[in-house]
Design an enzyme around this catalytic site. Structure first.
Site, PDB file in Angstrom:
ATOM      1  N   SER A 139     -24.373 103.743 -30.037  1.00  0.00           N
ATOM      2  CA  SER A 139     -23.558 102.617 -30.515  1.00  0.00           C
ATOM      3  C   SER A 139     -22.943 101.909 -29.316  1.00  0.00           C
ATOM      4  O   SER A 139     -22.665 102.548 -28.286  1.00  0.00           O
ATOM      5  CB  SER A 139     -22.432 103.138 -31.409  1.00  0.00           C
ATOM      6  N   TYR A 166     -15.857 109.027 -32.566  1.00  0.00           N
ATOM      7  CA  TYR A 166     -17.149 108.387 -32.824  1.00  0.00           C
ATOM      8  C   TYR A 166     -17.747 107.890 -31.495  1.00  0.00           C
ATOM      9  O   TYR A 166     -18.928 108.097 -31.225  1.00  0.00           O
ATOM     10  CB  TYR A 166     -16.957 107.225 -33.802  1.00  0.00           C
TER      11      TYR A 166
HETATM   12  P1  NAD Z   1     -25.224 104.082 -43.504  1.00  0.00           P
HETATM   13  O1  NAD Z   1     -23.971 104.736 -43.948  1.00  0.00           O
HETATM   14  O2  NAD Z   1     -25.773 102.951 -44.305  1.00  0.00           O
HETATM   15  O3  NAD Z   1     -26.382 105.158 -43.337  1.00  0.00           O
HETATM   16  C1  NAD Z   1     -26.156 106.440 -42.838  1.00  0.00           C
HETATM   17  C2  NAD Z   1     -27.105 107.382 -43.528  1.00  0.00           C
HETATM   18  O4  NAD Z   1     -26.929 108.691 -42.964  1.00  0.00           O
HETATM   19  C3  NAD Z   1     -26.880 107.511 -45.049  1.00  0.00           C
HETATM   20  O5  NAD Z   1     -28.122 107.417 -45.729  1.00  0.00           O
HETATM   21  C4  NAD Z   1     -26.258 108.896 -45.189  1.00  0.00           C
HETATM   22  O6  NAD Z   1     -26.533 109.507 -46.442  1.00  0.00           O
HETATM   23  C5  NAD Z   1     -26.929 109.615 -44.036  1.00  0.00           C
HETATM   24  N1  NAD Z   1     -26.215 110.822 -43.608  1.00  0.00           N
HETATM   25  C6  NAD Z   1     -24.885 110.960 -43.367  1.00  0.00           C
HETATM   26  N2  NAD Z   1     -24.608 112.243 -43.062  1.00  0.00           N
HETATM   27  C7  NAD Z   1     -25.787 112.910 -43.083  1.00  0.00           C
HETATM   28  C8  NAD Z   1     -26.151 114.252 -42.857  1.00  0.00           C
HETATM   29  N3  NAD Z   1     -25.234 115.184 -42.550  1.00  0.00           N
HETATM   30  N4  NAD Z   1     -27.449 114.594 -42.954  1.00  0.00           N
HETATM   31  C9  NAD Z   1     -28.393 113.668 -43.283  1.00  0.00           C
HETATM   32  N5  NAD Z   1     -28.098 112.385 -43.544  1.00  0.00           N
HETATM   33  C10 NAD Z   1     -26.805 112.014 -43.440  1.00  0.00           C
HETATM   34  O7  NAD Z   1     -24.939 103.625 -42.009  1.00  0.00           O
HETATM   35  P2  NAD Z   1     -25.741 102.680 -40.984  1.00  0.00           P
HETATM   36  O8  NAD Z   1     -24.805 101.607 -40.612  1.00  0.00           O
HETATM   37  O9  NAD Z   1     -27.087 102.364 -41.474  1.00  0.00           O
HETATM   38  O10 NAD Z   1     -25.792 103.659 -39.719  1.00  0.00           O
HETATM   39  C11 NAD Z   1     -26.970 104.266 -39.271  1.00  0.00           C
HETATM   40  C12 NAD Z   1     -26.746 104.789 -37.863  1.00  0.00           C
HETATM   41  O11 NAD Z   1     -26.467 103.705 -36.974  1.00  0.00           O
HETATM   42  C13 NAD Z   1     -25.568 105.751 -37.729  1.00  0.00           C
HETATM   43  O12 NAD Z   1     -25.881 106.765 -36.791  1.00  0.00           O
HETATM   44  C14 NAD Z   1     -24.470 104.877 -37.166  1.00  0.00           C
HETATM   45  O13 NAD Z   1     -23.496 105.607 -36.480  1.00  0.00           O
HETATM   46  C15 NAD Z   1     -25.279 103.964 -36.261  1.00  0.00           C
HETATM   47  N6  NAD Z   1     -24.609 102.718 -35.945  1.00  0.00           N
HETATM   48  C16 NAD Z   1     -24.219 101.878 -36.946  1.00  0.00           C
HETATM   49  C17 NAD Z   1     -23.574 100.705 -36.603  1.00  0.00           C
HETATM   50  C18 NAD Z   1     -23.100  99.736 -37.662  1.00  0.00           C
HETATM   51  O14 NAD Z   1     -22.323  98.846 -37.322  1.00  0.00           O
HETATM   52  N7  NAD Z   1     -23.536  99.852 -38.919  1.00  0.00           N
HETATM   53  C19 NAD Z   1     -23.326 100.388 -35.262  1.00  0.00           C
HETATM   54  C20 NAD Z   1     -23.749 101.263 -34.272  1.00  0.00           C
HETATM   55  C21 NAD Z   1     -24.389 102.432 -34.630  1.00  0.00           C
END
Ligand code: NAD
Length: 254
Positions: free
Chosen positions: A145, A160
């Site tokens: 991130s 985080y």
């Molecule tokens: P999201 O909440 O839509 O998706 C996250 C997914 O991870 C969900 O399907 C959830 O069920 C699954 N998950 C959570 N805990 C889990 C576990 N213990 N085992 C298996 N699956 C699990 O979020 P997103 O925004 O699509 O994020 C995806 C990735 O991108 C994450 O790692 C997040 O930290 C990273 N990220 C997101 C952003 C943002 O702004 N959305 C920015 C930087 C990084």
């Protein structure tokens, strides 16, 4: 078709507006057979069923897997390998966040956030590496991130940022260790992407303030990140390992 007949495992690919599901869609459009691993089995099944299919009912798989549990990662990867007969790509996308400050982080908060992003990335990678090593080929993509690079201040708390900085270090070390086995390991550092990870905690004011600091003038969409995952999974990036791709609209330029 950049992933014709490749088998791609994606963790955290169940949530409807998430980066994982968008990545699974793009991979399937490019000919991949996809295994969706998520703690939410019903949603994972819905996600797998929604992907483009080349042969009715035969292309994709949904498996329950909590990435914080090493045995569950091992079992899910073995099930995908048994089903498809190979594993070419792992995308470590599962992650959670909490918008709290340093002095508010309790032990359970720390464990929850670090465990999914960092421990989960390690465990899922440990499960696929022996298979990729035997094949002398593979691509592992890890989700960091911008929060790791700029010291937070977007949405997630300092734990985080720490988890996502840990992901960068882990991915780089694995890239160095497994390059000789033909396994590439790279990271993606998204800026603020419009998904459900923020829950209802991102206020309109916060959103506007963040948007004002983004040269491209908008939050990212899940498909913006999926495109970089496709590049890193495909032969287009055959000579790239240990790298970080920033997908942040210019929010951080360095
Ligand atoms: P999201 O909440 O839509 O998706 C996250 C997914 O991870 C969900 O399907 C959830 O069920 C699954 N998950 C959570 N805990 C889990 C576990 N213990 N085992 C298996 N699956 C699990 O979020 P997103 O925004 O699509 O994020 C995806 C990735 O991108 C994450 O790692 C997040 O930290 C990273 N990220 C997101 C952003 C943002 O702004 N959305 C920015 C930087 C990084």
């Amino acid at each position: 078709m950049l992933l014709e007949d490749k088998v791609c495992i994606i963790t955290g690919a169940a949530s409807r507006r998430g980066i994982g599901r968008a990545t699974a869609h793009l991979f399937a459009e490019h000919g991949a057979r996809v295994a969706i691993l998520d703690r939410e089995l019903t949603l994972a099944q819905e996600s797998a069923a929604s992907l483009p299919q080349r042969k009715a009912g035969a292309d994709h798989l949904a498996l329950a897997c909590d990435v914080t549990d090493r045995q569950q990662c091992e079992d899910a990867v073995q099930a995908a390998h048994a089903h498809f007969g190979r594993v070419d790509v792992l995308v470590n996308i599962a992650g959670i966040t909490q918008p709290i400050k340093t002095l508010e982080i309790g032990a359970a908060d720390y464990d929850a956030v670090l465990d999914v992003s960092l421990r989960g990335t390690l465990y899922a990678s440990q499960a696929v590496i022996p298979i990729m090593r035997a094949a002398k080929s593979g691509s592992i993509i890890c989700m960091s991130s911008v929060s790791a690079q700029r010291g937070g201040g977007i949405f997630g708390g300092p734990h985080y940022s720490g988890a996502k900085a840990g992901v960068l270090g882990l991915a780089k070390a694995m890239a160095r260790e497994f390059g000789p086995d033909g396994i590439r390991v790279n990271s993606i550092a998204p800026g603020l992407i419009d998904t459900e990870i923020t829950g209802d905690k991102l206020s309109a004011e916060m959103r506007e303030e963040i948007q004002a600091g983004i040269p491209l003038g908008r939050l990212g969409e899940a498909h913006d990140v999926a495109g970089s995952c496709l590049f890193l999974a495909s032969p287009l990036s055959a000579y790239i390992t240990g790298s970080v791709i920033n997908v942040n609209g210019g929010m951080l330029i360095y």
